[in-house]
Scaffold this active site. Structure first.
Site, PDB file in Angstrom:
ATOM      1  CE1 TYR A 224      -3.779  -0.913   8.926  1.00 17.26           C
ATOM      2  CE2 TYR A 224      -5.556  -2.041   9.555  1.00 17.26           C
ATOM      3  CZ  TYR A 224      -5.135  -0.969   9.127  1.00 17.26           C
ATOM      4  OH  TYR A 224      -5.601  -0.136   7.888  1.00 17.26           O
TER       5      TYR A 224
ATOM      6  CG  ASP B 281      -2.747  -0.700   5.551  1.00 17.53           C
ATOM      7  OD1 ASP B 281      -1.328  -1.259   5.519  1.00 17.53           O
ATOM      8  OD2 ASP B 281      -2.935   0.554   6.160  1.00 17.53           O
TER       9      ASP B 281
ATOM     10  CD  GLU C 118      -3.444   0.972   2.113  1.00 15.42           C
ATOM     11  OE1 GLU C 118      -3.985   1.852   2.526  1.00 15.42           O
ATOM     12  OE2 GLU C 118      -3.477  -0.307   2.510  1.00 15.42           O
TER      13      GLU C 118
END
Length: 770
Positions: free
Chosen positions: A312, A109, A10
């Site tokens: 995350y 992600d 990403e």
């Protein structure tokens, strides 16, 4: 190039870490068509990793719908949505690999947005014969990355569809409502009036609380307390707030001068429960409590994630999964400031972390996955410290306290006392939370107590408090407004667009008027139920219970109904909002027009300071990069009131409210311009940076960036090298001279100025972009 593997990441930072771990550090970097990609061997196969920078394409209406004044808004709701190329460089790079790939691995992600970005890339690069897999990881660490690539899963198209539906719905609702309000009120161009399906009910929460506060009428009541003495003083209170003064005085006269007798006493041990692991919302709430705004806290957390320091940061989960090796994580945290507690936890026979109420399978709660090699500075260090001590607190032991209650009989009336004593601070010692002890001695039933003071107090009920960032985020979560990934952005947009301000949060006159206008037509877009229903529908897309198209079509029907209400009362909407825009904040009396007030009107980019009387000369604009208050000083030149402009990191700027007063000119004038003999005047760029610019602009374009922190004063000296005025900077108790021309020989020959130059280069490089 046949037979190789492509990995889609990403962002560039994430891509570099993934490539490094998969290759063992043997990575080649290539650049083609304006973008970089990485080459390495993995599992005996040539592998290319292409890092993106977010979405490659973006949703928009097909051509022909760009004119805000001419397009029928009902037609806009039903206009066809197309995907336009947003990142041409990434698109061309992916196209170059099309048809030449054997395996494609999505390593974006693992959430809705990440899955949609991955699917966008797939639609560009795949031909149909490739094997398509998905790497799911929650931290950019070696073990997580290697494990995720050993256990690849399938692409979750339902997750991507949920994000795609949100993108389409937000485009339609945002475009239609923003165009309606902007065109109706004449606020076009940079001053457009933004509206949206989530930000409107969020604004309504803030406005409703402000209305409660404004309409609140305090009620009087009386409280009675007695102070007793037994091995120390403690208070007992009459258990009710007494609304009648005569009753209160009657009770007070009855107990005044009397001692007490214990009628009951209980004491028990209780736990001070550990906090649940961090979800995104709880993390942002805690960050706001230490003074870091939600948008900034999330930006920092994303940076720490990219650096492999935390997991995350977008998650609803409040239960650590069993797959996390807590002892391995603790080992990496042994050299932090909390090493004492880390090593103590490592000695536990079993590490039993606390658990929250929400358990999901997408990502674990936010926790530290490594310690920084170098000390993190500023807010980065504070955010990491918050996540670290919160994590350790969830693994440590509960605190313990003794809680006691007593009822004390005094001449026919019962008073109550309560106390608590912390016997083991437990996790609060790590977290920095200090449990408040209240003294209450051990008592026995029937025991006589000596009273030493009797007090009656008149009180007033208080209005409900304004929301702070923490409680507003919590309220949004309770009402299902937005998601863990979007709530902080919604609050940020409301601040940026001039609808709310401050912390605690207060609506501006524009924000108040906007909600009044919305509700005047009974449109329901300010009600949380409407947008919460759409949020639930998007959750159902993710669970394969509804299709993307069905949810988008349902949202269009809702919007058609909303729009029909607005179109019947366009004039009313315009009148309400226009009054709100012109209302502003009152900061004092006008010295030129008796009975008139000086108002500060907040626009999207500026403050306008003006008198209520339109003929008054007090009418000037200031860039909106600080706050304005009326100073208690009088102008030394003309005697009129002065305003104080406060900008972060800079000394307050004091201005006379008369824009023509010579005080303003003298204090903004720092000397002669060496280029054309104009005056070098203090300016503020659109980014809020201060700099010196020539008064003869645009004929003369000389500008000098200035240090952004500290107080700058004139010295009256002229630089012998370049002719610019020599200035003095006061900061952190030090004062030194410098030339504003940072390349000047004057600064090179004076040692202290090196620090000034470094500061300017770092913080003032954009100062002259006015």
């Amino acid at each position: 190039m046949d037979g190789f593997r492509i990995i889609i990441a990403e962002k560039a930072d994430a891509g570099r870490r993934i490539a490094y771990f998969l290759s063992g550090g043997q990575v080649k970097s290539h650049r083609a068509k304006g973008t970089s990609y990485l080459e390495f061997e993995y599992n005996g196969s040539k592998t290319y990793l292409i890092p993106l920078s977010g979405h490659i394409v973006e949703a928009d209406f097909e051509s022909g719908y760009s004119d805000w004044n001419k397009i029928d808004l009902s037609d806009l709701i039903d206009a066809r949505i197309v995907k336009n190329i947003k990142n041409k460089v990434a698109y061309q790079t992916l196209q170059a690999f099309r048809g030449k790939v054997e395996e494609i691995v999505i390593a974006t992600d693992y959430d809705r947005e990440g899955e949609l970005i991955g699917v966008e890339a797939l639609d560009i690069i795949k031909e149909g014969k490739e094997e398509i897999r998905r790497a799911k990881f929650s931290a950019l660490t070696k073990n997580e990355i290697l494990d995720s690539f050993k256990n690849l899963i399938g692409v979750n198209y339902s997750l991507a569809d949920a994000a795609d539906a949100r993108e389409s719905i937000d485009l339609i609702w945002g475009s239609v409502l923003t165009r309606f309000f902007s065109v109706t009120t004449g606020r076009l161009g940079k001053s457009f009036l933004s509206a949206g399906r989530v930000q409107t009910p969020t604004l309504a929460i803030v406005v409703d609380r402000e209305r409660e506060i404004q309409s609140f009428r305090p009620e009087r009541y009386w409280t009675i307390s007695i102070t007793f003495d037994k091995d120390g003083q403690f208070k007992a209170r009459y258990p009710e707030n007494i609304k009648d003064q005569d009753t209160a005085e009657k009770i007070y006269e009855a107990i005044k001068g009397k001692n007490g007798r214990v009628s009951s006493y209980t004491s028990k041990e209780d736990h001070i429960r550990r906090p649940a692991p961090f979800s995104t919302t709880e993390f942002l709430r805690e960050a706001s409590r230490i003074g870091i705004m939600p948008t900034k806290a999330m930006s920092i957390a994303e940076n720490l994630y990219m650096r492999g320091l935390i997991s995350y940061p977008r998650t609803d989960n409040t239960v650590y999964p069993r797959s996390i090796n807590l002892k391995s994580v603790l080992k990496k945290l042994e050299n932090t400031a909390y090493s004492k507690y880390v090593k103590e936890i490592e000695t536990f026979d079993r590490i039993l972390p606390s658990r929250g109420r929400i358990e999901t399978t997408d990502h674990p709660p936010i926790y530290p996955v490594d310690s920084p090699k170098e000390q993190l500075k500023g807010d980065y260090g504070r955010v990491y410290d918050l996540i670290l001590r919160h994590f350790l607190s969830t693994l440590y032991r509960d605190g313990k306290k003794t809680v006691a209650e007593a009822e004390i009989y005094v001449n026919g009336y019962t008073f109550k006392a309560a106390g608590q004593h912390t016997t083991d601070r437990g996790w609060t010692e790590i977290y920095g939370y200090d449990p408040k002890d209240v003294y209450l001695p051990e008592l026995t039933e029937g025991e006589d107590l000596k009273a030493i003071d009797w007090n009656i107090q008149r009180e007033e009920t208080k209005p409900p408090p304004r929301y702070d960032m923490s409680s507003l985020l919590k309220k949004m979560e309770e009402l299902n407004l937005g998601t863990k990934s979007t709530r902080h952005d919604i609050i940020g947009k409301l601040i940026e667009r001039g609808f709310i301000e401050g912390n605690p949060v207060k609506p501006t006159p524009l924000g108040m008027a906007f909600i009044d206008a919305v509700r005047s037509v009974n449109s329901h877009i300010a009600d949380p139920e409407m947008t919460a229903k759409l949020e639930e529908d998007m959750d159902r897309i993710e669970k394969n219970e509804m299709s993307k198209n069905d949810v988008v079509e349902e949202s269009k029907k809702m919007l058609h109904e909303v729009l029909s209400h607005f179109l019947t009362k366009t004039a009313d909407v315009k009148d309400i909002i226009t009054k709100g825009i012109n209302a502003g904040q009152e900061i004092g009396d006008c010295p030129f027009h008796e009975g008139k007030k000086i108002m500060v009107i907040r626009d999207r980019f500026t403050y306008t300071v003006r008198c209520e009387d339109p003929s008054c000369k007090i009418n000037f604009r200031i860039k909106r990069n600080g706050s304005i208050t009326l100073s208690d000083q009088k102008c030394p030149v003309c005697g009129l009131p002065m305003i104080k402009i406060i900008r972060k990191g800079q000394s307050p700027e004091i201005k006379c409210i008369d824009p023509d007063c010579s005080y303003n000119r003298e204090n903004e004038d720092y000397g002669e311009c060496p280029a054309d003999h104009g005056r070098l005047v203090l300016r503020q760029s659109k980014y809020g940076k201060r700099f010196l610019g020539c008064s003869n602009y645009p004929k003369c374009t000389v500008t000098y960036p200035l240090p952004q922190m500290g107080r700058i004063t004139k010295t009256g000296e002229v630089c012998p090298y370049c002719g610019a005025p020599i200035l003095a900077l006061s900061r952190n108790g030090r004062k030194w001279k410098f030339c504003p021309n940072m390349q000047c020989e004057y600064n090179k020959k004076r040692k202290p100025e090196a620090a000034v130059e470094k500061s300017v280069r770092k913080k003032g490089r954009n100062a002259s972009k006015s």
